[in-house]
Design an enzyme around this catalytic site. Structure first.
Site, PDB file in Angstrom:
ATOM      1  N   ASP A 142       0.862  -1.302  -0.044  1.00  0.00           N
ATOM      2  CA  ASP A 142      -0.108   0.070  -0.006  1.00  0.00           C
ATOM      3  C   ASP A 142       0.923   1.253   0.037  1.00  0.00           C
ATOM      4  O   ASP A 142       1.993   1.269   0.370  1.00  0.00           O
ATOM      5  CB  ASP A 142      -0.959  -0.078   1.230  1.00  0.00           C
ATOM      6  N   GLU A 160      -0.033  -0.672   5.908  1.00  0.00           N
ATOM      7  CA  GLU A 160       0.881  -0.061   6.747  1.00  0.00           C
ATOM      8  C   GLU A 160       0.974   1.350   6.621  1.00  0.00           C
ATOM      9  O   GLU A 160       1.280   2.267   7.629  1.00  0.00           O
ATOM     10  CB  GLU A 160       2.239  -0.440   6.203  1.00  0.00           C
TER      11      GLU A 160
END
Length: 395
Positions: free
Chosen positions: A76, A141
């Site tokens: 991500d 994250e």
């Protein structure tokens, strides 16, 4: 079968996936396509939490025996911001001047691309590793980190997975590839203070109770004196005031309430619990002293709320792990990396509960910026470092 030995090609495949947290965007699918030819067994668990978006994650393992090395990271990325401000589109993986542009180029799709290429090269040369390599990759994250690594670790451990060491591919280097390895992280603690007063007219302060006065005194108590002078492995603990708000647009009204938020990055002088106690004590003393409130005898009325999930401080003392990576960096670049605990938090804070963990990736100068980019030469160099590390680790 063609193996994913080219880090630039791997990275381009990942950058072209618009995987802004919490959207998978095809990034885990692209990664799985790289890992399957390496003989990996791949799982893609999705985790949920009330009030948070569902997040897809990836766990893959090559090999069955020990020693077991984990590579951890995230596909991500943060939003690109104004895409018109980019010289090259943020999800196009365009190359110009020997650099690849794109969101996630260094944070941290580049690290993943390089480790995949390094492992592919290692398998070409050495065959199946004398042990196992696993990939623990999350899509959460850059967000709240609720449905990501913390749950993926629990899920894998419940299935019997055990690790001997972990390497996180975050962009650790400051200026030059090979200048820094992260061997620990400061802790992080966030809080919010709310003070209650009585609203009134600024021309009649005796009829009101301005909470801003008490807030200033309480914030002073948090800022001074210093919490500590630092330790052998960590810089001094640092508290920053991040927001101050009275919710009052009028210049002639004393507000009824004032709030402030803060974050502390702390060293191994403190635990989460002892630091919380110290902050409480400072605020209680300042409230009782009642400074900056002429005519008031009662203590300042306040509430303290702890925010988010505190992150404890940690330091990895695995000499073999640290020495193996440092030697691999020096062999490829000629540089002796600084062993550091600076910077923000990462998912290493979750991994350290399962095995020793260190962090090493690309240079982080453009992470989260417009025109995030990475030199193609750095991709090749990092791949060679990772490959040397794998050779040394499994020798």
């Amino acid at each position: 079968m063609t193996l994913p030995t080219d880090p630039a090609q791997n990275l381009a495949s990942l950058i072209r996936c618009r995987s802004v947290t919490p959207v998978e965007g095809g990034a885990l699918t692209a990664l799985e396509a790289m890992l399957r030819p390496l003989g990996a067994r791949v799982d893609r668990p999705v985790f949920s939490e009330e009030g948070e978006a569902d997040v897809e994650n990836l766990y893959a393992r090559i090999g069955k025996d020990g020693p077991h090395l984990m590579f951890a990271g995230h596909t991500d990325v943060v939003p690109p911001g104004d895409e018109d401000a980019w010289t090259h589109p943020p999800f196009a993986a365009e190359i110009a001047g020997g650099e690849m542009f794109g969101r996630g180029a260094v944070d941290m799709k580049g690290g993943i691309a390089c480790f995949v290429a390094a492992l592919a090269r290692h398998l070409e040369v050495s065959g199946t590793p004398k042990g196992s390599v696993s990939f623990l990759i999350t899509g959460d994250e850059e967000g709240p980190s609720v449905n990501g690594s913390v749950k993926l670790l629990e899920w894998a451990a419940a299935r019997g997975e055990r690790w001997d060491a972990a390497l996180v591919g975050e962009p650790t280097n400051v200026e030059t590839l090979g200048d820094m390895v992260k061997i620990g992280r400061r802790g992080s603690l966030s809080g919010r203070i709310t003070l209650f007063g009585r609203q009134g007219h600024v021309a009649y302060p005796h009829l009101a109770d301005n909470p801003s006065r008490g807030l200033v005194a309480l914030l002073e108590a948090l800022m001074e004196p210093a919490f500590d002078q630092g330790t052998a492995d960590f810089p001094p603990t640092n508290l920053e005031i991040t927001t101050i708000d009275v919710g009052n647009p009028s210049v002639n009204v004393i507000p009824a309430r004032a709030t402030a938020a803060f974050n502390v990055r702390f060293n191994d002088t403190w635990s989460v619990e002892t630091l919380q106690a110290e902050i409480h004590n400072r605020l209680d003393r300042a409230a009782a002293e009642n400074r900056l409130r002429p005519g008031r005898t009662e203590p300042v009325s306040f509430e303290l709320e702890w925010r988010d999930r505190p992150s404890p401080v940690f330091l990895t003392r695995d000499d073999k792990l640290v020495a193996t990576l440092a030697a691999s960096i020096e062999a490829v670049t000629g540089r002796k990396p600084q062993l550091s605990t600076t910077g923000g938090t990462s998912d290493a804070r979750f991994i350290k509960d399962y095995c020793p963990v260190i962090e090493f990736g690309l240079v982080g100068q453009t992470m989260h910026m417009v025109d995030e980019k990475v030199p193609l030469s750095d991709l090749e160099t990092l791949t060679r470092i990772y490959q040397r590390f794998l050779e040394n680790w499994f020798s």
